[in-house]
Design a protein around this motif. Sequence first.
Motif, PDB file in Angstrom:
ATOM      1  N   SER A  91       3.221   8.010   2.356  1.00  0.00           N
ATOM      2  CA  SER A  91       3.272   6.750   3.089  1.00  0.00           C
ATOM      3  C   SER A  91       2.324   5.743   2.456  1.00  0.00           C
ATOM      4  O   SER A  91       1.437   6.091   1.672  1.00  0.00           O
ATOM      5  CB  SER A  91       2.877   6.977   4.556  1.00  0.00           C
ATOM      6  OG  SER A  91       1.509   7.374   4.652  1.00  0.00           O
ATOM      7  N   ALA A  92       2.512   4.466   2.819  1.00  0.00           N
ATOM      8  CA  ALA A  92       1.622   3.416   2.322  1.00  0.00           C
ATOM      9  C   ALA A  92       0.201   3.637   2.825  1.00  0.00           C
ATOM     10  O   ALA A  92      -0.768   3.355   2.105  1.00  0.00           O
ATOM     11  CB  ALA A  92       2.138   2.049   2.762  1.00  0.00           C
ATOM     12  N   PHE A  93       0.073   4.151   4.040  1.00  0.00           N
ATOM     13  CA  PHE A  93      -1.254   4.435   4.590  1.00  0.00           C
ATOM     14  C   PHE A  93      -1.982   5.458   3.728  1.00  0.00           C
ATOM     15  O   PHE A  93      -3.153   5.280   3.381  1.00  0.00           O
ATOM     16  CB  PHE A  93      -1.119   4.949   6.032  1.00  0.00           C
ATOM     17  CG  PHE A  93      -2.419   5.459   6.612  1.00  0.00           C
ATOM     18  CD1 PHE A  93      -3.352   4.566   7.114  1.00  0.00           C
ATOM     19  CD2 PHE A  93      -2.694   6.818   6.645  1.00  0.00           C
ATOM     20  CE1 PHE A  93      -4.551   5.027   7.653  1.00  0.00           C
ATOM     21  CE2 PHE A  93      -3.885   7.292   7.174  1.00  0.00           C
ATOM     22  CZ  PHE A  93      -4.811   6.390   7.674  1.00  0.00           C
ATOM     23  N   GLN A  94      -1.305   6.549   3.368  1.00  0.00           N
ATOM     24  CA  GLN A  94      -1.935   7.584   2.545  1.00  0.00           C
ATOM     25  C   GLN A  94      -2.275   7.057   1.155  1.00  0.00           C
ATOM     26  O   GLN A  94      -3.352   7.359   0.618  1.00  0.00           O
ATOM     27  CB  GLN A  94      -1.003   8.788   2.444  1.00  0.00           C
ATOM     28  CG  GLN A  94      -0.797   9.521   3.766  1.00  0.00           C
ATOM     29  CD  GLN A  94       0.312  10.546   3.691  1.00  0.00           C
ATOM     30  OE1 GLN A  94       1.341  10.333   3.029  1.00  0.00           O
ATOM     31  NE2 GLN A  94       0.141  11.672   4.375  1.00  0.00           N
ATOM     32  N   LEU A  95      -1.370   6.267   0.576  1.00  0.00           N
ATOM     33  CA  LEU A  95      -1.603   5.737  -0.760  1.00  0.00           C
ATOM     34  C   LEU A  95      -2.819   4.812  -0.782  1.00  0.00           C
ATOM     35  O   LEU A  95      -3.734   4.991  -1.603  1.00  0.00           O
ATOM     36  CB  LEU A  95      -0.370   4.973  -1.245  1.00  0.00           C
ATOM     37  CG  LEU A  95      -0.537   4.206  -2.563  1.00  0.00           C
ATOM     38  CD1 LEU A  95      -0.711   5.165  -3.728  1.00  0.00           C
ATOM     39  CD2 LEU A  95       0.650   3.285  -2.800  1.00  0.00           C
ATOM     40  N   LEU A  96      -2.847   3.841   0.114  1.00  0.00           N
ATOM     41  CA  LEU A  96      -3.909   2.842   0.077  1.00  0.00           C
ATOM     42  C   LEU A  96      -5.244   3.405   0.542  1.00  0.00           C
ATOM     43  O   LEU A  96      -6.299   3.041   0.005  1.00  0.00           O
ATOM     44  CB  LEU A  96      -3.516   1.633   0.920  1.00  0.00           C
ATOM     45  CG  LEU A  96      -2.331   0.832   0.392  1.00  0.00           C
ATOM     46  CD1 LEU A  96      -2.024  -0.353   1.293  1.00  0.00           C
ATOM     47  CD2 LEU A  96      -2.590   0.344  -1.022  1.00  0.00           C
ATOM     48  N   LEU A  97      -5.216   4.311   1.523  1.00  0.00           N
ATOM     49  CA  LEU A  97      -6.467   4.930   1.947  1.00  0.00           C
ATOM     50  C   LEU A  97      -7.034   5.804   0.832  1.00  0.00           C
ATOM     51  O   LEU A  97      -8.249   5.792   0.574  1.00  0.00           O
ATOM     52  CB  LEU A  97      -6.251   5.760   3.209  1.00  0.00           C
ATOM     53  CG  LEU A  97      -7.500   6.437   3.789  1.00  0.00           C
ATOM     54  CD1 LEU A  97      -8.563   5.394   4.142  1.00  0.00           C
ATOM     55  CD2 LEU A  97      -7.155   7.281   5.012  1.00  0.00           C
ATOM     56  N   GLY A  98      -6.169   6.543   0.156  1.00  0.00           N
ATOM     57  CA  GLY A  98      -6.622   7.358  -0.966  1.00  0.00           C
ATOM     58  C   GLY A  98      -7.185   6.504  -2.087  1.00  0.00           C
ATOM     59  O   GLY A  98      -8.221   6.839  -2.682  1.00  0.00           O
ATOM     60  N   LYS A  99      -6.521   5.401  -2.395  1.00  0.00           N
ATOM     61  CA  LYS A  99      -7.014   4.495  -3.426  1.00  0.00           C
ATOM     62  C   LYS A  99      -8.344   3.878  -3.009  1.00  0.00           C
ATOM     63  O   LYS A  99      -9.254   3.712  -3.838  1.00  0.00           O
ATOM     64  CB  LYS A  99      -5.985   3.405  -3.720  1.00  0.00           C
ATOM     65  CG  LYS A  99      -4.869   3.861  -4.652  1.00  0.00           C
ATOM     66  CD  LYS A  99      -4.001   2.709  -5.078  1.00  0.00           C
ATOM     67  CE  LYS A  99      -3.076   3.125  -6.220  1.00  0.00           C
ATOM     68  NZ  LYS A  99      -3.793   3.379  -7.473  1.00  0.00           N
ATOM     69  N   TYR A 100      -8.456   3.530  -1.748  1.00  0.00           N
ATOM     70  CA  TYR A 100      -9.709   2.936  -1.267  1.00  0.00           C
ATOM     71  C   TYR A 100     -10.867   3.917  -1.445  1.00  0.00           C
ATOM     72  O   TYR A 100     -11.927   3.549  -1.961  1.00  0.00           O
ATOM     73  CB  TYR A 100      -9.563   2.538   0.204  1.00  0.00           C
ATOM     74  CG  TYR A 100     -10.783   1.855   0.776  1.00  0.00           C
ATOM     75  CD1 TYR A 100     -10.958   0.484   0.619  1.00  0.00           C
ATOM     76  CD2 TYR A 100     -11.760   2.572   1.458  1.00  0.00           C
ATOM     77  CE1 TYR A 100     -12.077  -0.154   1.139  1.00  0.00           C
ATOM     78  CE2 TYR A 100     -12.877   1.944   1.969  1.00  0.00           C
ATOM     79  CZ  TYR A 100     -13.029   0.580   1.812  1.00  0.00           C
ATOM     80  OH  TYR A 100     -14.149  -0.046   2.314  1.00  0.00           O
ATOM     81  N   ILE A 101     -10.661   5.162  -1.033  1.00  0.00           N
ATOM     82  CA  ILE A 101     -11.722   6.164  -1.158  1.00  0.00           C
ATOM     83  C   ILE A 101     -12.070   6.409  -2.624  1.00  0.00           C
ATOM     84  O   ILE A 101     -13.251   6.451  -3.008  1.00  0.00           O
ATOM     85  CB  ILE A 101     -11.287   7.479  -0.478  1.00  0.00           C
ATOM     86  CG1 ILE A 101     -11.140   7.276   1.037  1.00  0.00           C
ATOM     87  CG2 ILE A 101     -12.307   8.594  -0.768  1.00  0.00           C
ATOM     88  CD1 ILE A 101     -10.537   8.467   1.754  1.00  0.00           C
TER      89      ILE A 101
END
Length: 272
Positions: A91-101
């Motif tokens: 999901s976009a949530f998983q992608l962007l949260l992972g990138k943020y971290i």
Amino acid sequence: MIVWHIAWREIRLGFRNPWAYSFLALFSFFSLALLLVQSQNTLQGYTHTTGSMINLVLYLLPLMTMLLGSFSLTSEKEDGGWELLSTYPLSAFQLLLGKYIGLVIVLSTIVCFGYGLSGVFGWLLGNSFTGASLVFFMLLSLLLVLLFLGIALLAGTIAANRWQALTIGVGIWFVFIIGWSTLLIAVLGWLPYLWIKPAIVFLTFFNPAELIRIFMVVKIGGGSILGPEYAQWIDWIRGSWGSPIFIGVCMLWITISLLLAIALWERRRKID
């Protein structure tokens, strides 16, 4: 688990990115320059030298964060990485949260390396940063990274390629860092006198760099330098609820930026 895989992937890509090493060299050089300034002055409380050093950090780190963060997403679009990732149940949530971290870790490493290198040189020369000043600048730098990285991911979501990301990122940086005082004066000039102080308080919350600067300056005893318009800020920042409110506002900035980026990414994903 997927989020951590994305974060680890982003860390590996980040440390292979020539931009990251360019910024690492620049920030290390910048930190050594701060050490030279510190060697000629005593950084206890707020001084003119401390203010100059804070401004230098405010110029460099937001721009560095905006470019690395936005380029991370636009590179996925240009290099076909997102087409591969979209074949997985991601999901976009998983992608962007992972990138943020992952990007937080990369940028924090750059910051820690820069200050650590200056600390080692200072120790060898017998004139290193004091513990309090080192903690202060580390905290200032990490706060800037955390807030501007969320904005950077939002900019990377909007941009279609690296050139657009560069334009948007530099534009946001210019408004928040360079042009903010001019824009503030222009807006306040149209308001009645009694509205000026409330408007300053209200508008400051819309600039994360200015918000962090004011908070950190007040915390080290430099509130008087801000002028009478910020008298209310000095009172609430020094109060018992000052730090919790500040942390809450920072979390709100990060959350809103990421939620907007997620919503826009999902919308573009459905269109594509």
